[in-house]
Design a protein around this motif. Structure first.
Motif, PDB file in Angstrom:
ATOM      1  N   VAL A 180       0.700  -1.323  -0.324  1.00 52.41           N
ATOM      2  CA  VAL A 180      -0.225   0.241   0.301  1.00 52.41           C
ATOM      3  C   VAL A 180       0.746   0.956  -0.053  1.00 52.41           C
ATOM      4  O   VAL A 180       0.313   2.134  -0.900  1.00 52.41           O
ATOM      5  N   GLU A 181       2.044   1.436   0.808  1.00 53.58           N
ATOM      6  CA  GLU A 181       3.153   2.327   0.554  1.00 53.58           C
ATOM      7  C   GLU A 181       3.495   2.585  -0.805  1.00 53.58           C
ATOM      8  O   GLU A 181       3.234   3.987  -0.828  1.00 53.58           O
ATOM      9  N   ARG A 182       3.689   1.051  -0.742  1.00 51.57           N
ATOM     10  CA  ARG A 182       4.654   1.929  -2.622  1.00 51.57           C
ATOM     11  C   ARG A 182       3.711   2.171  -3.465  1.00 51.57           C
ATOM     12  O   ARG A 182       3.558   3.278  -4.278  1.00 51.57           O
ATOM     13  N   VAL A 183       2.337   1.980  -3.460  1.00 51.12           N
ATOM     14  CA  VAL A 183       1.067   2.083  -4.309  1.00 51.12           C
ATOM     15  C   VAL A 183       0.579   2.834  -5.086  1.00 51.12           C
ATOM     16  O   VAL A 183       0.001   3.552  -5.172  1.00 51.12           O
ATOM     17  N   LEU A 184       0.182   3.881  -3.335  1.00 48.81           N
ATOM     18  CA  LEU A 184      -0.601   4.662  -3.124  1.00 48.81           C
ATOM     19  C   LEU A 184       0.416   6.140  -2.023  1.00 48.81           C
ATOM     20  O   LEU A 184       0.130   7.263  -2.244  1.00 48.81           O
ATOM     21  N   THR A 229      -6.695   7.189   1.763  1.00 51.20           N
ATOM     22  CA  THR A 229      -7.024   5.831   2.558  1.00 51.20           C
ATOM     23  C   THR A 229      -7.970   5.524   3.093  1.00 51.20           C
ATOM     24  O   THR A 229      -8.674   4.002   2.749  1.00 51.20           O
ATOM     25  N   TRP A 230      -9.221   6.965   3.297  1.00 48.49           N
ATOM     26  CA  TRP A 230     -10.636   6.266   3.174  1.00 48.49           C
ATOM     27  C   TRP A 230     -11.031   5.627   1.891  1.00 48.49           C
ATOM     28  O   TRP A 230     -11.710   4.165   1.787  1.00 48.49           O
ATOM     29  N   GLY A 231     -10.926   5.715   0.432  1.00 46.54           N
ATOM     30  CA  GLY A 231     -10.813   5.335  -0.362  1.00 46.54           C
ATOM     31  C   GLY A 231     -10.541   3.665  -0.825  1.00 46.54           C
ATOM     32  O   GLY A 231     -10.748   2.566  -0.553  1.00 46.54           O
ATOM     33  N   LEU A 232      -9.030   3.700  -0.094  1.00 49.27           N
ATOM     34  CA  LEU A 232      -8.939   1.997   0.411  1.00 49.27           C
ATOM     35  C   LEU A 232      -8.930   1.243   0.876  1.00 49.27           C
ATOM     36  O   LEU A 232      -9.111   0.359   0.600  1.00 49.27           O
ATOM     37  N   SER A 233      -9.996   1.906   2.419  1.00 50.28           N
ATOM     38  CA  SER A 233     -10.960   1.137   3.363  1.00 50.28           C
ATOM     39  C   SER A 233     -12.089   1.021   2.495  1.00 50.28           C
ATOM     40  O   SER A 233     -12.166  -0.582   3.367  1.00 50.28           O
ATOM     41  N   THR A 285       8.677   1.960   7.991  1.00 51.92           N
ATOM     42  CA  THR A 285       7.507   2.202   9.272  1.00 51.92           C
ATOM     43  C   THR A 285       6.183   2.117   8.860  1.00 51.92           C
ATOM     44  O   THR A 285       5.679   1.569   9.946  1.00 51.92           O
ATOM     45  N   PHE A 286       5.941   2.604   7.871  1.00 50.51           N
ATOM     46  CA  PHE A 286       4.368   1.952   7.430  1.00 50.51           C
ATOM     47  C   PHE A 286       4.166   0.716   7.926  1.00 50.51           C
ATOM     48  O   PHE A 286       3.563   0.899   8.503  1.00 50.51           O
ATOM     49  N   GLY A 287       4.548  -0.187   6.814  1.00 51.96           N
ATOM     50  CA  GLY A 287       5.077  -1.264   7.483  1.00 51.96           C
ATOM     51  C   GLY A 287       4.897  -2.597   8.338  1.00 51.96           C
ATOM     52  O   GLY A 287       4.318  -3.005   8.774  1.00 51.96           O
ATOM     53  N   LEU A 288       5.843  -1.334  10.051  1.00 43.41           N
ATOM     54  CA  LEU A 288       5.583  -1.691  10.401  1.00 43.41           C
ATOM     55  C   LEU A 288       4.309  -1.782  11.394  1.00 43.41           C
ATOM     56  O   LEU A 288       3.342  -2.398  12.124  1.00 43.41           O
TER      57      LEU A 288
END
Lengths: 417, 289
Positions: free
Chosen positions: B79-83, B98-102, B190-193
């Motif tokens: 998600v971090e890489r593509v968005l 991220t709302w769209g993602l949810s 960090t996002f992955g963590l």
């Protein structure tokens, strides 16, 4: 806006035509399909119930059409997905009634959605069938409530559970009109049967931590817990209750559990022994029901987990309406209502159903069942039960011109002690 | 006396529950200033990872403690890489994205698993007796797990080289980059963590709350309230906010009922934010992590 003579004339003539148009169109195209709208959530949380309900509605329409239709005309089913959002209910009900001029609307799942669309359909004079079990009290000549009500189910469930487990009851319920009003019925029937309600607790629909209440139940030591909890988040109550092994010592009866197939969603030991009461269970052993279940699963485009009252009643609701149209010989609303109230009856998967004309509810069979290894074991059945709760306040024969929801402000406001 | 012990345990569990669902968000929002509205769905995905893998015969402990964080951590990195990486510093845009993602995640999980999901996994630890009362052993485990998780995140951020680089990057990305740190990689890790922590929380909560595609909605509001009330120091902030709000919610729920309990939690958060607009750690424990 600047209003000149030409614009005014244009506007008024168009609106006059608009008013006359439905009548013109209806009489002009007698062989056009009969239009039915279904408003059932296909997404957003209540799709859990809405999906199988729509499949059942579709099956009924398909069967009627395959059998030559209704009055020689086919039924055209228009479906809407209100997405578990009340605002869409109002919008789509208006669209169906005023835009599509449908002959009947079937649907609405929660009481909140029913109360949102009922006034809309009254205003646009469009016949309405509400097929979900609910708290009772709707008294509306234009609306037929085919689901079971507390006087039919809770009235059987409470004394049976009290006889089996004891007279001290703890009530947990969802915090909206269904839970609030149903819990009042529970209290009334507990009192009528000589028992006591220790406490009543309400939960917002997004609560997932039931720990504090479970500890309070443990301390209060009731003989059983009566649950009117609703929705996906509330299923965690049963898990957390079983996690402290309380389900072994203080059993649960529920007015909602199993309707969304909840007993198959939790571990077998978490639901074992629970008592429920509805107008229909998948386990009813009749040829009509077996055929219905097989056809429903064979025709469904999505997997159907458990077939519960709301699903069966969505199917039977279509047949009740169709029977009314057949008897009236027309789809004209007042004639159909008169025919329905004459009264009509059908034999459905749940057994014999007849319309009760004073309330536009049903005389229907009620079943009591116990959860046994993720199946419902029917322990008792009661044929042709009247909706005595709504009968206390409603008489459409004496006063036909009504569109009231009597239990809106609770039972006391409706004069029921 | 037994009853008091049971009650206190219950309140501590309420606190741990808030801290657990908030920690992943605290890392992503508190450190990276990314408003992740899909946090609830990350928890949901953690739950699904557990349900699917246990149905395939995986041991429940491995499913909860290893697979759930791993799966959601990987999803977080993707998600971090593509968005997300295109949107750093654009708060409103990340909010919408991220709302769209949810919505997307809820939709795709519903499409795969259907609107209802059978979660026939019971908590792997049974009830434990406290005098005349029974308490949930699993809830006790969750309290300990939350403590351990906070300890682990603290150790990583405070003592590891990665933690140092991450903290440096979050404070001054330009300076970190000038010193030769690949800030883009640090953001990704960090996002992955944060996602992995969310996945772990979702995974361990699955046996007592169950999973449905829309379960994220029940977590998201509380997670945000906890993290925002906590303020800038992610661990101390989340812990103190969870402590205050969880205790408030627990005590009021005992005294009155769940509805007022929920109201009390929200009221406490509003009052705290009115008195301390930048959160509890904006005033106290400012130097802490």
């Amino acid at each position: 806006m600047i209003l000149n003579r030409r614009a005014l004339l244009k506007a008024t003539s168009v609106s006059a035509l608009g008013l006359a148009a439905p009548a013109l169109i209806r009489s002009a195209r007698a062989d056009a399909p009969i239009k039915m709208a279904a408003l059932l959530d296909q997404s957003g949380g209540l799709d859990l119930l809405g999906t199988p309900m729509l499949e059942a509605t579709k099956l009924a329409v398909k069967e009627i059409n395959a059998g030559g239709g209704l009055l020689g005309r086919q039924i055209d089913l228009i479906t809407y997905d209100p997405q578990t959002t009340i605002q869409f209910y109002t919008q789509f009900a208006t669209q169906a009634a005023a835009g599509e001029h449908v002959d009947v609307v079937q649907g609405g799942i929660t009481s909140a959605s029913r109360e949102a669309i009922r006034p809309v359909l009254d205003r646009f004079q469009t016949l309405y069938f509400y097929n979900t079990f609910y708290e009772g009290g709707v008294c509306d000549s234009n609306t037929f409530c085919t689901g079971s009500t507390p006087a039919q189910t809770v009235e059987k469930l409470v004394p049976y559970a009290m006889k089996k487990w004891g007279k001290k009851v703890y009530v947990v319920a969802a915090d909206y009109n269904y839970g609030q009003i149903t819990s009042e019925w529970v209290k009334k029937y507990v009192r009528d049967n000589g028992g006591t309600t220790v406490a009543v607790e309400f939960f917002p629909l997004d609560v997932t931590n039931f720990g504090p209440t479970i500890k309070k139940i443990e301390a209060a030591k009731p003989d059983f817990v009566m649950s009117a909890l609703v929705g996906a988040a509330h299923i965690s109550f049963y898990r957390q209750y079983a996690a402290v092994a309380l389900n072994k010592s203080i059993p649960i009866a529920s007015t909602v559990f199993t309707v969304g197939g909840e007993h198959t969603l939790v571990a077998p030991e978490e639901s074992e022994g629970m008592l429920v009461s509805f107008a229909y269970f998948e386990e009813i052993e009749t040829p009509a029901n077996k055929k219905f279940i097989a056809d429903l699963r064979a025709n469904a485009s999505k997997k159907i987990n458990y077939v519960s009252e709301v699903t069966a009643r969505s199917y039977e609701g279509v047949y009740l309406w169709a029977e009314g149209v057949r008897k009236a010989g027309t789809t004209e609303r007042t004639a159909v209502i008169k025919a329905l109230r004459s009264p009509v009856g059908v034999d459905g998967p749940s057994g014999k159903l007849t319309i009760e004309p004073k309330t536009n509810h049903l005389l229907q069979n009620i079943y009591l069942a116990e959860v046994k290894n993720q199946k419902l074991n029917i322990v008792q059945s009661f044929p042709a039960q009247p909706p005595t709760d709504t009968l206390l306040v409603c008489d459409l024969n004496a006063k036909p011109d009504q569109a009231t929801f009597y239990f809106e402000n609770g039972l006391e406001a409706a004069g029921i002690k | 006396m037994d009853y008091v012990v049971v009650l206190v345990l219950q309140i501590i569990y309420g606190i741990a529950n808030l801290a657990l669902i908030g920690l992943g968000l605290a890392i992503i929002f508190g450190m990276m200033r990314v408003i992740n509205l899909a946090h609830g769905e990350f928890l949901m995905l953690g739950g699904y990872a557990v349900v699917v893998s246990t149905n395939l015969g995986v041991n429940i402990w491995i499913a909860m403690l290893v697979l759930a964080p791993l799966v959601v951590g990987i999803i977080g990195v993707v998600v971090e890489r593509v968005l997300i990486r295109f949107l750093y510093g654009r708060t409103v845009d990340t909010l919408l994205a991220t709302w769209g993602l949810s919505l997307f995640l809820v939709g795709i999980v519903t499409a795969i698993f259907g609107p209802q999901t059978s979660t026939t996994i019971s908590p792997p630890i049974g009830a434990i007796a406290v005098g005349d009362y029974a308490s949930s052993g699993y809830e006790l485990f969750l309290i300990l797990l939350t403590l351990a998780l906070f300890g682990a995140v603290f150790a990583v951020l405070r003592y590891s080289r990665l933690g140092l680089l991450a903290r440096g990057t979050m404070q001054r990305a330009d300076m970190a980059a000038a010193l030769g740190v690949s800030t883009s990689r640090i953001y990704m890790i960090t996002f992955g963590l944060g996602s992995a922590v969310a996945g772990l929380a979702g995974g361990v909560l699955a046996p007592i709350t169950g999973v449905v595609p829309t379960i994220g909605a029940t977590y998201i509001a509380k997670a945000f309230i906890t993290v925002i009330t906590g303020g800038t120091a992610i661990l101390a902030g989340t812990a103190t906010a969870a402590g205050l709000l969880g205790a408030m919610n627990g005590i009021v729920t005992f005294l009155t009922g769940p509805t007022v309990g929920e109201v009390a939690l929200l009221a406490a958060a509003i009052v705290l934010l009115r008195l301390m607009p930048s959160g509890i750690t904006g005033r106290f424990f400012r130097k802490s992590l």
